[in-house]
Design a protein around this motif. Structure first.
Motif, PDB file in Angstrom:
ATOM      1  N   ASN A   1       0.819  -1.224   0.000  1.00 44.06           N
ATOM      2  CA  ASN A   1       0.000   0.000   0.000  1.00 44.06           C
ATOM      3  C   ASN A   1       0.848   1.267   0.000  1.00 44.06           C
ATOM      4  O   ASN A   1       0.592   2.217   0.737  1.00 44.06           O
ATOM      5  CB  ASN A   1      -0.951   0.016   1.204  1.00 44.06           C
ATOM      6  N   ILE A   2       1.866   1.288  -0.841  1.00 42.96           N
ATOM      7  CA  ILE A   2       2.758   2.445  -0.958  1.00 42.96           C
ATOM      8  C   ILE A   2       2.913   2.791  -2.430  1.00 42.96           C
ATOM      9  O   ILE A   2       3.023   1.899  -3.282  1.00 42.96           O
ATOM     10  CB  ILE A   2       4.136   2.163  -0.323  1.00 42.96           C
ATOM     11  N   LEU A   3       2.915   4.079  -2.736  1.00 37.60           N
ATOM     12  CA  LEU A   3       3.198   4.582  -4.071  1.00 37.60           C
ATOM     13  C   LEU A   3       4.338   5.581  -3.978  1.00 37.60           C
ATOM     14  O   LEU A   3       4.484   6.287  -2.968  1.00 37.60           O
ATOM     15  CB  LEU A   3       1.966   5.268  -4.679  1.00 37.60           C
ATOM     16  N   ILE A   4       5.163   5.645  -5.022  1.00 38.56           N
ATOM     17  CA  ILE A   4       6.274   6.592  -5.049  1.00 38.56           C
ATOM     18  C   ILE A   4       6.202   7.419  -6.331  1.00 38.56           C
ATOM     19  O   ILE A   4       5.621   7.006  -7.331  1.00 38.56           O
ATOM     20  CB  ILE A   4       7.641   5.877  -4.946  1.00 38.56           C
ATOM     21  N   GLY A   5       6.802   8.584  -6.271  1.00 38.90           N
ATOM     22  CA  GLY A   5       6.875   9.476  -7.421  1.00 38.90           C
ATOM     23  C   GLY A   5       8.010  10.461  -7.242  1.00 38.90           C
ATOM     24  O   GLY A   5       8.475  10.703  -6.121  1.00 38.90           O
ATOM     25  N   THR A   6       8.478  11.023  -8.337  1.00 42.99           N
ATOM     26  CA  THR A   6       9.569  11.998  -8.302  1.00 42.99           C
ATOM     27  C   THR A   6       9.042  13.368  -8.692  1.00 42.99           C
ATOM     28  O   THR A   6       8.126  13.492  -9.494  1.00 42.99           O
ATOM     29  CB  THR A   6      10.689  11.602  -9.278  1.00 42.99           C
TER      30      THR A   6
END
Length: 374
Positions: A206-211
């Motif tokens: 349940n984790i999302l990443i973005g730059t």
């Protein structure tokens, strides 16, 4: 949405990302745990937060909660993100993730020299250097060109002519910067799409990443943001929307190709061809290219084949919804943290009232299945 570990990866971009080299990274971690300041990067030290220092309490997790933000200098020759600090940072929220599930995908996606150079030349800091250079060059071109043909008429209006050239150049430069700023809000195949592999592993937790890129003291700073987001409800709702849209499978695929046909990635594969173009018999050909002693046969030729792969989702509505969520997860995190998401009357799956959740964003801004005010 937690998917089982034995679930087969749907998106094939992982094969191309494995080919990129990882570079050494050193950086500073910024901890964010202020629910009243979602969407703003915090520069405060985590040691000053009494909630983080309390070992007996675990911070409440909700969709859109910013877990941590890694920062790095925007220059392409600088080290990358300090991924070693992620394990400790996520553990403060009670989240335990095997390091290999996010370290290898992130390093392969963002820390290759080619990607770091691209991120530098498309950063806000570089745009601050590019804008005055573009202004001066445009002013000189306009002045010299117009003065060449209108020199006989400008003797008495020279200063007015210079003012008009300056005004035209300012408008041209401003228009260019606005176009670049608007383009930054769209999905970027070189950064956002490359995070599909990492987000595919992290969605199980349940984790999302973005730059994202910010400018500080006339210098570009890169951020890698981790937010908590359970995609289960978004996947189910988006699948139902696609199912309602599908009068026939051919019609739905045609609609998706029309909306997402521009999303393509280049996949590199290594192939071995026999000498003189002669194909070996299937019974005699070895399973691995070699001469039987572990060394490659000198007669075989190795060459890389680049193929263009479309990211238009295919399969059942559930599979297409899952692919769409992964494809736009990196862009969503970037827009969510910087408060650039389109305005909506009510959010369905996030705590922020006027920020759409991921399925709402795809529904309104990507597929245009309903209206959403900007």
């Amino acid at each position: 949405m937690a998917h089982s570990n034995d679930r087969e990866n749907i998106l094939p971009t992982q094969s191309s990302l494995m080919l990129f080299e990882a570079v050494e990274e050193v950086d500073v971690i910024h901890w964010i745990n202020d629910s009243d300041k979602l969407g703003h990067l915090s520069c405060s030290n985590s040691n000053n937060d009494p909630e983080l220092n309390s070992a007996s309490e675990t911070p409440e997790l909700y969709n859109g909660c910013t877990l941590l933000v890694l920062t790095s200098c925007g220059s392409w020759w600088s080290p990358g993100f300090n991924l070693e600090s992620c394990e400790e940072g996520l553990a403060r929220f009670g989240i335990q993730i095997p390091p290999d599930e996010y370290k290898l995908p992130i390093r392969a996606s963002l820390m290759s020299p080619e990607v770091r150079r691209y991120m530098y030349f498309s950063s806000g800091g570089f745009m601050m250097l590019f804008a005055p250079v573009f202004y001066l060059s445009s002013w000189c071109c306009l002045f010299s060109t117009l003065h060449l043909y209108l020199s006989h008429y400008l003797k008495n209006f020279f200063w007015a002519f210079c003012f008009l050239v300056s005004a035209a150049t300012v408008l041209l430069t401003t228009g260019l910067l606005l176009v670049l700023r608007g383009h930054n809000r769209k999905i970027n195949l070189n950064t956002d799409v490359r995070l599909i592999w990492a987000n595919e592993n992290l969605t199980k937790h349940n984790i999302l990443i973005g730059t994202l890129d910010t400018t500080k003291y006339c210098a570009s700073v890169l951020h890698l943001c981790f937010i908590y987001f359970n995609l289960w409800e978004c996947e189910r709702r988006l699948a139902s929307l696609l199912e309602a849209r599908r009068h026939s499978e051919t019609e739905l695929q045609s609609f998706l190709r029309q909306r997402l046909g521009h999303l393509c990635v280049v996949v590199e594969t290594s192939q071995v061809s026999p000498p003189n173009g002669e194909a070996a018999m299937s019974e005699e050909a070895p399973l691995l290219p070699g001469n039987g002693n572990g060394a490659l046969d000198d007669g075989n030729q190795h060459h890389d084949v680049k193929t263009l792969m479309s990211l238009v989702p295919d399969g059942t509505p559930e599979e297409m919804a899952y692919q769409l969520l992964l494809t736009y997860s990196g862009l969503y995190v970037k827009l969510f943290v910087t408060n650039q998401l389109p305005w909506t009357k009510a959010s369905i799956h996030t705590e922020q009232p006027h920020s759409p959740c991921l399925c709402q964003y795809i529904e309104t801004s990507v597929l245009n299945l309903s209206s959403c005010k900007s």
